[in-house]
Structures are given as structure tokens and as C-alpha cells.
Design a protein around this motif. Structure first.
Motif, PDB file in Angstrom:
ATOM      1  N   LYS A  29       0.814  -1.228   0.000  1.00 39.64           N
ATOM      2  CA  LYS A  29       0.000   0.000   0.000  1.00 39.64           C
ATOM      3  C   LYS A  29       0.846   1.276   0.000  1.00 39.64           C
ATOM      4  O   LYS A  29       0.331   2.371   0.074  1.00 39.64           O
ATOM      5  CB  LYS A  29      -0.902   0.019   1.240  1.00 39.64           C
ATOM      6  N   ASP A  30       2.146   1.117  -0.049  1.00 38.91           N
ATOM      7  CA  ASP A  30       3.036   2.271   0.027  1.00 38.91           C
ATOM      8  C   ASP A  30       3.631   2.579  -1.327  1.00 38.91           C
ATOM      9  O   ASP A  30       4.018   1.673  -2.054  1.00 38.91           O
ATOM     10  CB  ASP A  30       4.191   1.933   0.979  1.00 38.91           C
ATOM     11  N   LEU A  31       3.754   3.859  -1.626  1.00 38.75           N
ATOM     12  CA  LEU A  31       4.359   4.239  -2.894  1.00 38.75           C
ATOM     13  C   LEU A  31       5.884   4.119  -2.809  1.00 38.75           C
ATOM     14  O   LEU A  31       6.480   4.529  -1.818  1.00 38.75           O
ATOM     15  CB  LEU A  31       3.983   5.693  -3.224  1.00 38.75           C
ATOM     16  N   GLU A  80      -4.367   9.958  -1.254  1.00 36.48           N
ATOM     17  CA  GLU A  80      -5.291  10.862  -0.589  1.00 36.48           C
ATOM     18  C   GLU A  80      -4.654  11.474   0.644  1.00 36.48           C
ATOM     19  O   GLU A  80      -4.849  12.645   0.943  1.00 36.48           O
ATOM     20  CB  GLU A  80      -6.590  10.133  -0.234  1.00 36.48           C
ATOM     21  N   GLU A  81      -3.846  10.700   1.300  1.00 32.72           N
ATOM     22  CA  GLU A  81      -3.211  11.213   2.506  1.00 32.72           C
ATOM     23  C   GLU A  81      -2.087  12.193   2.171  1.00 32.72           C
ATOM     24  O   GLU A  81      -2.035  13.305   2.674  1.00 32.72           O
ATOM     25  CB  GLU A  81      -2.654  10.034   3.308  1.00 32.72           C
ATOM     26  N   PHE A 133      -5.539  15.731  -5.624  1.00 33.20           N
ATOM     27  CA  PHE A 133      -4.437  15.183  -6.411  1.00 33.20           C
ATOM     28  C   PHE A 133      -4.928  14.144  -7.414  1.00 33.20           C
ATOM     29  O   PHE A 133      -4.592  14.194  -8.593  1.00 33.20           O
ATOM     30  CB  PHE A 133      -3.368  14.568  -5.504  1.00 33.20           C
ATOM     31  N   LEU A 134      -5.759  13.227  -6.917  1.00 31.43           N
ATOM     32  CA  LEU A 134      -6.225  12.172  -7.823  1.00 31.43           C
ATOM     33  C   LEU A 134      -7.069  12.763  -8.948  1.00 31.43           C
ATOM     34  O   LEU A 134      -6.995  12.317 -10.095  1.00 31.43           O
ATOM     35  CB  LEU A 134      -7.014  11.112  -7.047  1.00 31.43           C
ATOM     36  N   GLN A 135      -7.837  13.805  -8.593  1.00 27.53           N
ATOM     37  CA  GLN A 135      -8.654  14.458  -9.614  1.00 27.53           C
ATOM     38  C   GLN A 135      -7.756  15.132 -10.655  1.00 27.53           C
ATOM     39  O   GLN A 135      -7.968  15.013 -11.859  1.00 27.53           O
ATOM     40  CB  GLN A 135      -9.582  15.481  -8.939  1.00 27.53           C
ATOM     41  N   PHE A 148       7.671  13.927  -4.114  1.00 29.66           N
ATOM     42  CA  PHE A 148       6.252  13.809  -4.411  1.00 29.66           C
ATOM     43  C   PHE A 148       5.540  15.133  -4.149  1.00 29.66           C
ATOM     44  O   PHE A 148       4.645  15.543  -4.884  1.00 29.66           O
ATOM     45  CB  PHE A 148       5.634  12.680  -3.582  1.00 29.66           C
ATOM     46  N   ARG A 149       5.979  15.836  -3.103  1.00 25.65           N
ATOM     47  CA  ARG A 149       5.376  17.127  -2.772  1.00 25.65           C
ATOM     48  C   ARG A 149       5.496  18.105  -3.946  1.00 25.65           C
ATOM     49  O   ARG A 149       4.550  18.765  -4.326  1.00 25.65           O
ATOM     50  CB  ARG A 149       6.107  17.687  -1.548  1.00 25.65           C
TER      51      ARG A 149
END
Lengths: 459, 568
Positions: free
Chosen positions: B208-210, B448-449, B455-457, B517-518
Motif C-alpha cells: 500500500k506504500d508508494l 489521498e493522505e 491530487f487524484l482528480q 512527491f510534494r
């Protein structure tokens, strides 16, 4: 030494010898004919009591009953010597120039040994070929393997001799030239060209013509590279190895593989073609602590101009880039017809720039590249839409692409351009484009080099 | 124990056949000929063994001896692995150099790990503690990582009866364990593990981790999880190796294993030269300190090439078992498959597609299946992950060939490299229309976190714009850009910004080579908000030229060169 009389089978260049007790894999074999002439071969498969032998020469005239076979107890070697410079040999290292064989300095296995990756030095030194499209955009680097992808009817032989003639490296420089399966005329051309320009004295030529035994095409590049390695790593030469034509080499490999009834891979070439080609190309390089270097320019003709054919394809996967020749450019009368867009030198960025060529080189190369690509794109559009629909900027690109081919790519067979000259030519061409379009060059370089000449002529 | 010896009856390239091999087991390691070349039995029939030999076989012939060793092809695991460079059968290339010079010759036997070096062993358990297999016994500081010493999976566990602390070699006993039936087991800092067998763990967990690679097109659009699998197929010159090198440099894994399988020698040199100078963004230590290299270049023996990926993955599993996030790159798996094909042809097996053996698919699948996010073996809760990323070199760039197809059936992420993009110098040349990641669902919570709202949008919007672009391009080709509507022009220009200012990333530029990522999120946000603003302006009858000249547009191009520290 034991002599066997047990040739059981002769098929093409392969013979099977039975009743043999101690044949070794890859061992050299000598076959003595009834008339006492001798022919040489090599063990391809050693089984108990049986050996499969690949003859290097014609098998015609061999009679199974009366020919005698002896196993020489050694694998194939090259008697290397610095005196090989200035000489011409055939595919079994016999002199072709009528002089005696040079005095042996060291006997070397022609298969060589892989360079330990830990000991390699990363290639990052520029070699000037005097050809703008190579020097500026697809720079050759010392220790690199950079093939020329050509096709039948294109002037790759001319280009090869031009590079051999003009290539410049500081220090001891020599050329090892290996030609496989070429015609008699071509072999004459190469020898004459080397002699005429004085390049022969610093070169060693290995030549196998189409009339010579096929199997020698397989050993020839290995002989050439063994000589090159000797000169580079024992005698401190910077050696440029030019191999032509690798397609003939691969054809020979396929022929031998088929004769052995091996399971064919793509297009009938053996499944180990990649590994085999790698055992040639990977012999380029630099070694830490050694002064010399081996740089390779293998030349191959792409069957049907097809880049995805196994020979260019596998070569491209091993080598560090490729120089592509284009039929379209050649038909437009452009020499050398190097298509810079699909060409690539993977080591370029490490070999150019400050202290190597010039500080502005990387940016300039990217800009020329991008602008020419854009120009070509617009050219395609123009075919459909017509020039009238183009914007001012688009037209500038079109003009740039045209001038780029005419002035930058085109160069005479005997024109040797210094890198400075090539770079200035690049800046001159960029002045065709609006300044805002030049996003890949640095501001400071632009100020320093762009329009410099125009400024000078104005004042 | 003195093993009986066999006799060679046939030599054909890397394949040697020997008789009198009764009692040997399949995949047993043997020493071939008087030179003692290392080989592995791959087929047994009535005492006749087919052996693949890991070194050149020229000069070897029938009648010469073959010695059995009784063990399977294994790697030695323990302190001393980090920043090492090994060949396909874990011989340290540095020691080969000391033994044989610049060129690799045959029949050299060197230990995989330095046996004389002293390591400071600090115990993590005390006398009287009860340990299970897989439990940590102690640790050793090896460069920037803590090398955990574990009870080997073969151990039966028991009570610690003695444990040392101090400077010890890997040959020394560091602890003694008394099992239930009273047997004393000596624990050393090293363990051996057969490379063809996966190391055990207690269970697999859904990842579940990127895995943050710092590569925008990958992290934002086609992400891979820690413990995931990915493949990078592409024709030559499309930049596979650069993609793998970039991930090896910047991925936020603790340990990197890089397997150079049948590729260029200079590429390994590149890593060796560059990695000591680059700093790990997380620890500030040289990247080489967290890296293990396996280099079996294309001109090194083909059988060892076949073994190299297994050697690599076994070392990777070992570090995973300590509770680390490990990433393995294999460059290139096609060369591994070709080695399989070559050996298979010499064995005269029935060929499958394109001459590859019929078991290519199952071998590929079981290799990638060794990846995963796991709960490690042992009594304590410890989690580790192993991400596997393999490059594929399809002949002629044709993805329908067997190696690519077998790989795609197994892996979850596909980065499709295209030479068309590489020619246009769009790097990384990952095609945004046919690449995919099947981990988006796994990563939904993560995004999402960490990505916050939107972001996903935004990611979806960007993908939509890129898809629109490819549709519009067809039209532009026919009627020209100027004939498009203003809205379509805005789409084309935004897509261009996404491509040039976001997807394209320069591996050789100091600021651009890695993007956190930020920062990725910020950059994407800028592009999408420019697009939205443009749309609004167009609705209020603003001209397209004015929209395209908005200052926001110019900002987009500069964003990638802003240093991580200067992000607002």
C-alpha cells in the motif's frame, strides 16, 4: 603427436573425426591431405571418441580414408607484435603484402578474455573525426563502440576511410581495420586509400574478401581485436578499430550454425547471435591505469534498410549508440548522409563540454538537434498544408532545416573540420531562428557566440 | 567427505556432459575438469549429468574429471555485501582483479565475503532469551546501514545459551542456541542460501506504500508500490538503462540491488564511478553505500548470466528479511531469457516460441513472484518489502515477442518506452498513452493522505487532456493548428505543458533529476489551475492568445528547475 585416420563424415566445412581419445573443445586441428598439404580447423564439439571439427579452409579434396588428422593441443592464437602496424593480413593472419610475418612479441588467444567491469575506466574523452554531424551531435568518445548503420548502395566505405584518415587523438594513435567478405574492388580501394593518404603507416589491415573462406570471416574480427588490445593495453596506443561489414560476419555465423543443424532463432540466425556479437563489441573500452584505449566503429548494412532486422537490432542493444545513414539524404546529394535524428551517441554527454570540447557544446548540440527535428516536422506538415499556411516562426524553422542539411551535414570527402569550426557553424545556423525559440542554450553562451560573426561584420 | 568423481564425455560450449555421476542431485554445484571450473547440474539421466558451466570451456575435453560438491548453487549472506560488485555467481570482481588482473580468467576461486575483516557485533538478545528462526540475534554497522544478524531459516530455534559482543569476523561464532532437544547450534554472522529457492517469510501483505522514485511520470502517473513489480520494455536507444539507473539512484528504498545481466560493461563502470559521488537524499550518505551490484556483462559466460538474476534476488530477499525496503533492478531480463534459450538449445530440448524453452513463462513468473511486501520470518512483527523492476529488450522493439508477453502477464506496472519519443529527445521516453499501473487502487489511500484533496482528480484531468491531445493531433495534421477552436487550442497547449514541463525530466540536470512527491503535486496543480483559469477566461470571451500569454504559463516551464528547498 598422434595422427588419426578416422574422418567419418564431411559435410560442407564440417568434418567428424572418430576414434579420437582426447580432443579438447576449441582446440586447433590440422588435416593432412594425401599430397602432404595441410588445412586447419577447430573443434566445435568434443565427445568421447568423437570430435566435430570446423575447417577454416575449403574441404574440397579431402578424402575421408586417406587424410590424416592431428590435434594440436592449443586453441587459436595471434602472434602479436607492434610491427603489425603498416601491414596487411588475411583472415588467418597471413601477410598479404608480400613481406614476411613480423617477429612475434606475444602469443595471444584470439577470443580474448572479458574485461573485468571493476577494472574499466569510464570513457569520457572526445575523439575528433573532423565530421561535423558526428563531432557536434553524435560525438565519438575514446573507448566507445559506435556502429555505422548503413545500407547497400550508401557511401559507408567512403565515410569509414574519411574517419580513418581524419580521426585525431592526442598520443600514440593507430587504426586496426578489419574487412569481412568484401569484394576485391573494395579491398583494393581500402588498401589504396590507406596508402595514398599515408594512414597505412599507423594502421593494421585484416582483409577477408568474398572469395576467401567463409569461416575466416568469423575469426577475422577476433584477430583484429586481439591485435588492437595488444597495441592498446601493452603498447599504450589509442586504437580505433573499424570493422566492415558486420552483416557479412553474421551471415557467415548463420551459415556455420545452419551447417551444425542448430535450432535457428530469428530469421535463421543462431540464438546466440547477441552473445556472439557482444564478445566482439564488448572488447572496446578503457582500463584503469592503462594509457591506451580500444574504440570501435563497426559498420553494417541493414538488409532492406530495416533497422529492426536482427543484425542492426542486436548490435544497437550492445553498442553505445549508432550513426544512421539515410538513403533519402544521399539521394538529395548530401555527403556524408548521416541522419542525425535517429543517430545517437550514448557517451556524448560525458565526452563533451568544458575542458573537453567547449563549454557551450552540450546546449548547442541539444538546440541544433531540437531545431532540426522541429524543422523536419514542419516540412512534413508543409507537404499537406502548403507553405502559405505556415507562421513566420515555422518558416524560419524550415529555412534552418534546409541550411542545416546544406551547410552543416554536407561536407567534402577531404574536408576536415576542427571542432571549433563545427561549433561556430552551428551557432551561425541558429541565428536563422528567432532568439526566443532557442530555449536549450544558455543565455551567456548565446551572448558570447550567437550573431558574433554578424556583429563583427557590422563593425 | 571425499566425493566420488565423474568423467566428461562431451563438451559443447557452456554445456558439458559427464558420466559416472550417480548420487549427484539436480542443481548441484560441480567442479569441472582439472581447472575446477564451476558448473551446475541441470539434467540427470542414468548417471549421466548435463552441466552448465559458468566459465569458458575452451581447451576442456572428454576424459577430464568432474567433482561433486554436494551443495546447491548458493550465495553467502552476511556483513560485507554492501557496495560490493559481484559477477553472476557472487565472486567479488575486486578480488578477481587481484587474482587475475584486468581481464577475467578461469578457474579462480575466491570467497564471496571478506573472511578476515572484523565487524563490531552488538547483540540484540541476551542469554536466556528464546529465539525462533528468522529472529534477530544482533547487528553490525555496515557503512550507512545496520546489518541485522538473523537466525537462519534452517535453524530450529531455541534458547540463547551464550552471546558475544565485540569485533569479530564472519567465521567467528557470535552466539549459541540450545534447541528443545538439547542440541547446541552455533550462530555465525553469515548464512548460505540456494539461489533458486525463495527465502521464506511469514506472510505476504498487500502493498500500500508508494515507492517514490522521484521520476514524475512514474510516481504521478504510473506508480509502483514498495513490494510491487514493474517492467520497462523498449527498443534500443529508448533509455531503459537510464530509467533503471534513475530509480536506483533516487528511489526511497533502503537497499538497492542492481543486476547488470548481459548488458554493457561500461554501464556498470558508470554506476561504480557515479554512485560513490551521489548522495542519498534521505541519509546524505553516498549512494553506493546502500547498493549491491551484480555485473555479468554480455561478454561474460552465458550460464553465469542465467544465474545472475537469482543471485541478485536472493541477496535482495536477505535484506528484506531484516525488515528493509529493498528494490531490485534487473537490466535486462531479455538477456537472461536468451541465456535460458541458449542452454536449452544445447540440451536439445523441444523449443517453444521463437526458440525459447517452453518453461520461459513459468520461470519468469516465479522470478517476479519473489517480490512482495511481507511480514518477515520471526517472532517479532517486522515488515520488509522487495520491489522488482525488470527491463526487457524486445527484438526490433516488437512487444509481441515471448519475453515481453510473458513478463507483462506477471508484472503490475508497464512503462512503455518508445524510440519515437527518444528521437524527439522526450526523456524519459515513457509513452503516457499505453503505459499502465495496476496499483492505483492499492495507492488510493496513500495519494489521498500525501497528495491531499484534489491530487487524484488533477491526475485524472491531466490524463484526460493528454488523451484529448492525441485525438486533436489527428485533426491538426489535416487542417492545421490555426483552424482549431479556442478551447481545443487551450487543450493542445496545456497538453504540451504537461508533456514538456511535467513528463519530460532531465536525468542530467541537478535540480530536475529528482522531484519529491510534494513538488510533483505542486507542479501538476499549477498546470491544471492554469488550464482551469484559461477555460474560465475563454468563457468570458477572452482571446486565446491572451490566455496563452498569461504569466502562469511561463511559470510552468520554470517549475522543474526550482530546487526542492525553495518550494513554497
Amino acid at each position: 603427436m598422434l595422427k588419426y585416420k578416422g574422418i567419418k563424415e564431411i559435410a560442407g566445412s564440417l568434418i567428424v573425426v572418430e576414434g579420437v581419445s582426447n580432443a579438447k573443445y576449441e582446440e586447433l586441428v590440422e588435416v593432412e591431405l594425401p599430397d602432404n598439404s595441410k588445412r586447419v580447423g577447430r573443434v566445435l564439439e568434443a565427445s568421447a571418441g568423437k570430435a566435430l571439427v570446423q575447417m577454416f579452409e575449403e574441404t574440397r579434396g579431402l578424402t575421408p580414408e586417406s587424410s590424416k588428422v592431428s590435434f594440436l593441443g592449443k586453441t587459436m592464437t595471434l602472434e602479436a607484435s607492434e610491427e603489425m602496424l603498416g601491414r596487411v593480413f588475411d583472415g588467418s593472419a597471413k601477410p598479404l603484402d608480400g613481406h614476411p610475418y613480423p617477429i612475434l612479441e606475444k602469443n595471444l588467444d584470439i577470443n580474448g578474455s572479458p574485461i573485468n567491469p571493476y577494472c574499466r575506466e569510464y570513457p569520457d574523452n572526445f575523439i575528433q573525426t573532423g565530421i561535423s554531424s558526428i563531432d557536434a551531435l553524435n560525438t565519438l568518445v575514446r573507448g566507445q563502440k559506435l556502429p555505422i548503420f548503413s545500407a547497400s548502395g550508401l557511401p559507408h566505405s567512403l565515410l569509414a576511410t574519411q574517419i580513418a584518415r581524419q580521426a585525431k587523438i592526442a598520443g600514440n594513435f593507430s587504426i586496426v581495420f578489419g574487412a569481412m567478405g568484401i569484394t576485391f574492388e573494395e579491398s583494393r580501394f581500402f588498401i589504396e586509400e590507406f596508402k595514398k593518404t599515408g594512414a597505412l603507416s599507423r594502421s593494421t589491415l585484416f582483409i577477408n574478401t568474398a572469395a576467401d573462406p567463409v569461416i575466416e570471416r568469423i575469426t577475422l574480427p577476433r584477430l583484429a581485436l586481439t591485435a588492437a588490445e595488444y597495441l592498446a593495453f601493452e603498447k599504450d596506443y589509442h586504437v580505433l578499430v573499424i570493422l566492415t561489414d558486420m552483416t557479412n560476419y553474421c551471415e557467415a555465423l548463420r551459415e556455420v550454425s545452419a551447417a551444425r543443424k542448430e535450432v535457428p532463432g530469428r530469421r535463421g540466425y543462431p540464438g546466440y547471435l547477441y552473445t556472439d556479437l557482444a564478445s566482439i563489441y564488448e572488447r572496446a573500452g578503457l582500463i584503469q591505469g592503462k594509457k591506451g584505449s580500444v574504440t570501435q566503429i563497426p559498420i553494417l548494412t541493414m538488409p532492406e534498410d530495416d533497422k529492426t532486422h536482427p543484425i542492426p537490432d542486436l548490435t544497437g542493444y550492445i553498442t553505445e549508440g549508432q550513426i544512421m545513414l539515410s538513403r533519402t539524404l544521399y539521394q538529395q546529394g548530401i555527403y556524408p548522409p548521416i541522419d542525425v535524428l535517429p543517430s545517437l551517441s550514448r557517451l556524448r554527454d560525458k565526452g563533451i563540454g568544458d575542458k573537453k570540447t567547449r563549454k557551450d557544446h552540450p546546449g548547442l548540440a541539444n538546440q541544433l538537434f531540437a531545431s532540426y527535428a522541429r524543422g523536419q516536422e514542419i516540412k512534413e506538415l508543409t507537404v499537406i498544408l502548403g507553405e502559405s499556411s505556415l507562421s513566420e516562426t515555422d518558416r524560419a524553422y524550415l529555412r534552418f532545416a534546409e541550411k542545416f542539411e546544406e551547410k552543416f551535414l554536407t561536407q567534402d570527402l577531404y574536408e576536415n573540420r576542427e571542432i571549433e569550426e563545427t561549433l561556430m557553424l552551428g551557432w551561425e545556423l541558429l541565428s536563422i531562428l528567432p532568439k526566443e525559440e532557442l530555449k536549450r542554450v544558455k543565455e551567456e553562451d548565446m551572448e558570447k557566440y550567437l550573431n558574433k560573426e554578424q556583429n563583427e561584420t557590422k563593425s | 567427505m571425499k566425493q566420488s568423481q565423474g568423467e566428461i564425455i562431451k563438451v559443447s560450449g557452456p554445456l558439458v556432459v559427464a558420466k559416472n555421476m550417480e548420487g549427484a542431485s539436480i542443481y548441484e554445484v560441480v567442479k569441472v575438469s582439472r581447472l575446477e571450473l564451476m558448473g551446475e547440474i541441470i539434467e540427470m539421466r542414468d548417471g549421466i549429468a548435463s552441466i552448465q558451466v559458468y566459465e569458458e570451456t575452451s581447451g576442456i575435453g572428454p576424459g577430464e574429471p568432474v567433482h561433486k560438491t554436494g551443495y546447491q548453487l548458493s550465495v553467502e549472506l552476511g556483513p560485507g555485501l554492501m557496495s560490493g560488485i559481484y559477477d553472476g555467481i557472487q565472486r567479488p570482481l575486486k578480488d578477481l582483479f587481484k587474482n587475475s588482473g584486468d581481464f577475467i580468467t578461469r578457474g579462480i576461486n575466491v570467497p564471496s565475503l571478506d573472511e578476515s575483516k572484523k565487524w563490531h557485533f552488538s547483540p540484540l538478545v541476551k542469554k536466556g532469551d528464546y529465539l525462533e528462526k528468522g529472529d534477530l540475534v544482533g547487528e553490525v554497522k555496515e557503512m550507512s546501514i545496520m546489518h541485522k544478524i538473523m537466525l537462519p531459516p534452517s535453524s530450529s530455534g531455541g534458547e540463547v545459551v551464550s552471546i558475544k559482543e565485540g569485533d569479530l569476523t564472519i567465521k567467528d561464532t557470535v552466539a549459541e542456541i540450545k534447541s528443545k532437544d538439547g542440541k547446541i547450534e552455533e550462530i555465525k554472522m553469515t548464512q548460505k542460501w540456494p539461489i533458486r529457492e525463495k527465502r521464506p517469510f511469514s506472510q505476504k501483505i498487500v502493498p500500500k506504500d508508494l515507492l517514490v522514485t522521484g521520476q514524475r511520470v512514474i510516481d504521478t502517473f504510473f506508480p509502483v508500490t514498495k513490494g510491487g513489480t514493474a517492467a520497462v520494455p523498449g527498443p534500443f536507444g529508448s533509455g531503459k538503462t537510464v530509467v533503471l539507473h534513475q530509480i536506483a539512484k533516487w528511489a526511497d528504498a533502503d537497499i538497492i540491488i542492481f543486476v547488470g545481466c548481459g548488458e554493457r560493461g561500461n554501464e556498470m563502470t558508470d554506476v561504480l564511478k557515479e554512485f560513490p559521488e551521489l548522495k542519498d537524499p534521505k541519509t546524505g550518505r553516498p549512494l553506493l553505500e546502500r547498493t549491491v551490484l551484480i555485473a555479468n556483462t554480455s561478454n561474460m559466460p552465458v550460464a553465469a548470466r542465467e544465474a545472475s538474476v537469482y543471485t541478485g534476488i536472493t541477496i535482495a530477499e536477505y535484506f528484506r528479511d531484516m525488515g528493509y525496503n529493498v528494490a531490485l533492478m534487473a537490466d535486462s531480463t531479455s538477456r537472461w531469457a536468451e541465456a535460458l534459450r541458449e542452454i536449452s538449445a544445447r540440451l536439445e530440448e523441444m523449443p517453444g516460441e521463437e526458440g525459447y524453452p517452453a518453461y520461459l513463462g513459468s520461470r519468469t513468473a516465479s522470478f517476479y513472484e519473489r517480490a512482495g511486501y511481507v511480514k518477515c520470518l520471526g517472532s517479532k512483527d517486522r515488515e520488509g518489502s522487495l520491489t522488482v523492476i525488470g527491463s526487457v529488450s524486445p527484438p526490433g522493439g516488437d512487444l509481441s515477442e515471448p519475453v515481453t508477453q510473458n513478463t507483462l502477464r506477471t508484472v503490475k506496472v508497464f512503462w512503455s518506452l518508445e524510440d519515437r519519443l527518444a528521437y524527439a529527445r522526450h526523456f524519459p521516453a515513457i509513452n503516457w498513452l499505453n503505459s499502465y499501473s495496476l496499483y492505483m487502487d492499492n495507492l488510493k489511500d496513500y495519494f489521498e493522505e500525501k497528495g491531499g484533496d484534489g491530487f487524484l482528480q488533477e491526475r485524472e484531468d491531466a490524463m484526460r487532456i493528454l488523451n484529448e491531445e492525441s485525438r486533436l493531433e489527428e485533426i491538426v495534421r489535416l487542417i492545421g493548428f490555426e483552424s482549431l477552436s479556442s478551447r481545443d487550442k487551450l487543450i493542445m497547449e496545456t497538453a504540451r505543458a504537461i508533456r514538456e514541463d511535467f513528463l519530460m525530466q532531465n536525468a542530467f540536470d541537478n535540480a530536475d533529476t529528482f522531484t519529491s512527491f510534494r513538488k510533483q503535486k505542486k507542479m501538476l496543480e499549477m498546470i491544471i489551475s492554469f488550464y482551469k483559469k484559461g477555460q474560465e477566461l475563454l468563457s468570458s470571451d477572452e482571446s486565446i492568445d491572451n490566455v496563452l500569454n498569461l504569466p502562469e504559463k511561463a511559470e510552468l516551464a520554470k517549475a522543474k528547475f526550482i530546487n526542492e528547498d525553495d518550494i513554497k
